[in-house]
Design a protein around this motif. Structure first.
Motif, PDB file in Angstrom:
ATOM      1  N   ARG A  48       0.855  -1.191   0.000  1.00 40.78           N
ATOM      2  CA  ARG A  48       0.000   0.000   0.000  1.00 40.78           C
ATOM      3  C   ARG A  48       0.888   1.237   0.000  1.00 40.78           C
ATOM      4  NH1 ARG A  48      -4.349   1.497   4.652  1.00 40.78           N
ATOM      5  NH2 ARG A  48      -5.454   3.111   3.490  1.00 40.78           N
ATOM      6  N   LYS A  50       0.393   5.200   0.235  1.00 32.61           N
ATOM      7  CA  LYS A  50      -0.667   6.161   0.558  1.00 32.61           C
ATOM      8  C   LYS A  50      -0.064   7.515   0.917  1.00 32.61           C
ATOM      9  CE  LYS A  50      -4.697   6.953   3.415  1.00 32.61           C
ATOM     10  NZ  LYS A  50      -5.628   6.440   4.403  1.00 32.61           N
ATOM     11  N   CYS A  94      -1.893  -1.206  -3.848  1.00 32.87           N
ATOM     12  CA  CYS A  94      -2.875  -0.130  -3.691  1.00 32.87           C
ATOM     13  C   CYS A  94      -2.149   1.213  -3.644  1.00 32.87           C
ATOM     14  CB  CYS A  94      -3.685  -0.330  -2.416  1.00 32.87           C
ATOM     15  SG  CYS A  94      -4.882   0.996  -2.140  1.00 32.87           S
ATOM     16  N   GLU A  96      -3.091   5.047  -3.075  1.00 29.10           N
ATOM     17  CA  GLU A  96      -4.234   5.792  -2.563  1.00 29.10           C
ATOM     18  C   GLU A  96      -3.799   7.175  -2.076  1.00 29.10           C
ATOM     19  OE1 GLU A  96      -7.620   5.280   0.939  1.00 29.10           O
ATOM     20  OE2 GLU A  96      -6.186   3.692   0.568  1.00 29.10           O
ATOM     21  N   ASP A  97      -4.610   8.164  -2.401  1.00 32.59           N
ATOM     22  CA  ASP A  97      -4.376   9.546  -1.946  1.00 32.59           C
ATOM     23  C   ASP A  97      -2.974  10.042  -2.295  1.00 32.59           C
ATOM     24  OD1 ASP A  97      -6.935   9.918  -0.816  1.00 32.59           O
ATOM     25  OD2 ASP A  97      -6.316   8.868   1.009  1.00 32.59           O
ATOM     26  N   CYS A  98      -2.503   9.716  -3.473  1.00 28.83           N
ATOM     27  CA  CYS A  98      -1.177  10.183  -3.908  1.00 28.83           C
ATOM     28  C   CYS A  98      -1.341  11.322  -4.910  1.00 28.83           C
ATOM     29  CB  CYS A  98      -0.378   9.035  -4.528  1.00 28.83           C
ATOM     30  SG  CYS A  98       0.127   7.797  -3.316  1.00 28.83           S
ATOM     31  N   SER A 122      -6.460   9.603  -6.153  1.00 30.43           N
ATOM     32  CA  SER A 122      -5.172  10.234  -6.437  1.00 30.43           C
ATOM     33  C   SER A 122      -5.353  11.336  -7.460  1.00 30.43           C
ATOM     34  CB  SER A 122      -4.168   9.194  -6.928  1.00 30.43           C
ATOM     35  OG  SER A 122      -3.858   8.279  -5.887  1.00 30.43           O
TER      36      SER A 122
END
Length: 167
Positions: A48, A50, A94, A96-98, A122
């Motif tokens: 992951r 993030k 995963c 995420e939020d990049c 993202s």
């Protein structure tokens, strides 16, 4: 401006900019994070990523010092197999939020075997190529149908014609 005779790099700021307050960035890499499993039987798994910001990677298009172009199967397009985040043979990766900003090529590049990977929530701004690109391996095909082409002597490209049987 780069002066190849002297090896010096010059910067002419826009009118009104104070050069001593400017931030200058020089990109030297096209990949910032590389995730690579061995193959489909032994992939990189359950990773992951993030909340990371990816920025200022090297331009890949027409860059002869970078990775070579790779032909896509069943077409006449080629891609540079590279990305700020490069994933090869991964499962359950995963992202995420990049944030991907000012990327010189692909932002996320997935190659080979990849399953159950996600890129979500993202942001992609000023991407030089594709935000998320997924390319399968020609090794997974029974007949990838590549042939040599005189315009690209060091690169095989897909055959785009059908051979007529002799009558």
């Amino acid at each position: 401006y780069h002066d190849p005779r002297t090896g010096r790099l010059y910067f002419w700021p826009p009118q009104g900019m104070l050069p001593w307050k400017a931030e200058l960035f020089g990109a030297v890499q096209s990949e910032l994070i590389k995730i690579a499993g061995e193959n489909a039987a032994h992939p990189a798994e359950n990773i992951r990523i993030k909340g990371i910001g990816f920025a200022y990677t090297k331009r890949t298009m027409f860059d002869e010092s970078g990775k070579a172009y790779m032909p896509l199967v069943r077409g006449d397009w080629c891609v540079v197999p590279s990305g700020a985040l490069y994933v090869e043979n991964g499962r359950g990766i995963c992202v995420e939020d990049c944030r991907f900003t000012d990327i010189g090529g692909n932002a996320v590049f997935q190659y080979g075997y990849n399953a159950e990977n996600r890129v979500e929530k993202s942001e992609f701004k000023r991407i030089g190529a594709t935000a998320v690109q997924i390319v399968g391996s020609p090794k997974a095909l029974y007949e990838p149908s590549f042939w040599p082409h005189s315009q690209y002597p060091n690169l095989t490209v897909h055959k785009t014609t059908v051979d007529e049987p002799d009558k």
